[in-house]
Design an enzyme around this catalytic site. Structure first.
Site, mmCIF file in Angstrom:
data_model
loop_
_atom_site.group_PDB
_atom_site.id
_atom_site.type_symbol
_atom_site.label_atom_id
_atom_site.label_comp_id
_atom_site.label_asym_id
_atom_site.label_seq_id
_atom_site.Cartn_x
_atom_site.Cartn_y
_atom_site.Cartn_z
ATOM 1 N N ARG A 121 0.866 -1.186 0.000
ATOM 2 C CA ARG A 121 0.000 0.000 0.000
ATOM 3 C C ARG A 121 0.898 1.229 0.000
ATOM 4 O O ARG A 121 1.817 1.330 0.816
ATOM 5 C CB ARG A 121 -0.891 -0.040 1.246
ATOM 6 C CG ARG A 121 -1.738 1.197 1.498
ATOM 7 C CD ARG A 121 -2.807 1.341 0.425
ATOM 8 N NE ARG A 121 -3.852 2.259 0.788
ATOM 9 C CZ ARG A 121 -3.755 3.584 0.767
ATOM 10 N NH1 ARG A 121 -2.641 4.175 0.431
ATOM 11 N NH2 ARG A 121 -4.797 4.320 1.089
ATOM 12 N N GLU A 162 -11.631 4.907 -4.749
ATOM 13 C CA GLU A 162 -11.794 3.450 -4.737
ATOM 14 C C GLU A 162 -12.291 2.903 -6.082
ATOM 15 O O GLU A 162 -13.118 3.518 -6.747
ATOM 16 C CB GLU A 162 -12.777 3.031 -3.640
ATOM 17 C CG GLU A 162 -12.325 3.359 -2.238
ATOM 18 C CD GLU A 162 -11.042 2.678 -1.827
ATOM 19 O OE1 GLU A 162 -10.713 1.600 -2.358
ATOM 20 O OE2 GLU A 162 -10.341 3.238 -0.968
ATOM 21 N N ARG A 189 -0.547 -5.658 4.673
ATOM 22 C CA ARG A 189 0.119 -5.090 3.498
ATOM 23 C C ARG A 189 1.384 -4.345 3.916
ATOM 24 O O ARG A 189 1.416 -3.694 4.956
ATOM 25 C CB ARG A 189 -0.804 -4.121 2.761
ATOM 26 C CG ARG A 189 -2.026 -4.775 2.174
ATOM 27 C CD ARG A 189 -2.919 -3.775 1.498
ATOM 28 N NE ARG A 189 -3.424 -2.803 2.467
ATOM 29 C CZ ARG A 189 -4.332 -1.869 2.189
ATOM 30 N NH1 ARG A 189 -4.825 -1.765 0.970
ATOM 31 N NH2 ARG A 189 -4.743 -1.028 3.123
#
Length: 191
Positions: free
Chosen positions: A76, A84, A127
């Site tokens: 990320r 999004e 992540r």
């Protein structure tokens, strides 16, 4: 070594073999840098301009799968937030496809990159949290996405090394109505 830019550290839950591979990659980067600089010991891995990972694929405007240390990692981009396009139960947001397309264009598969971490290496989803630099030209990907209006800022402590410059870039993009600022009334607007 600058304490805010640390080399990649493995998560505590990794098997020893993955940890060993990641450490070997970091050590190899330092050794190669040192050998090519003759008497100079070379830059530390956090500021090296050489690649330490390769792009496998782009997921959306702020998420990239990279190959590092012999394994694939979902990563990320720190300090930014793009509209999004892939979040379950969330509509595609205004300028989300454009942000995703831009990251795809910047980082096609097999692109060598330099990964830089901040204070906290992983988010709650596991992540890897990264500042990403394209190795061919040292393009700071996180910064470009904010500057060109493909992303807004997202500052989550303790990973705030670039919070101030990113905020300044976002303010300029907003004032110039660049990218999402001109196409939408702001970030996170349904398409």
């Amino acid at each position: 070594m600058d304490p805010e830019r640390r080399p990649i550290a493995p998560p505590t839950r990794r098997r020893p073999s993955a940890t060993t591979a990641l450490i070997a990659l970091v050590v190899a980067t330092v050794v190669v840098s040192s050998c090519t600089a003759n008497a100079d010991p070379g830059p530390d891995p956090a500021s090296a301009s050489g690649p330490n990972a390769v792009v496998v694929r782009v997921v959306d405007g702020d998420t990239v799968i990279i190959a590092i240390g012999g394994r694939e990692e979902s990563s990320r981009l720190i300090g930014i937030d793009t509209p999004e396009t892939k979040r379950p139960d969330t509509p595609i947001e205004c300028f989300g496809p454009e942000a995703s397309d831009r990251l795809h264009a910047l980082l096609p598969p097999a692109t060598p990159v330099r990964v830089e971490l901040d204070q906290e290496p992983r988010d709650r989803y596991g992540r890897l949290l990264v500042y990403l630099h394209r190795s061919a030209d040292d393009l700071f990907v996180n910064e470009l996405l904010v500057r060109d209006g493909f992303a807004d800022t997202l500052s989550i402590a303790p990973n705030t090394t670039f919070a101030t410059p990113f905020a300044e870039l976002a303010a300029t993009a907003r004032a110039e109505r660049a990218g999402l600022w001109g196409a939408c009334s702001g970030p996170h607007v349904p398409a």
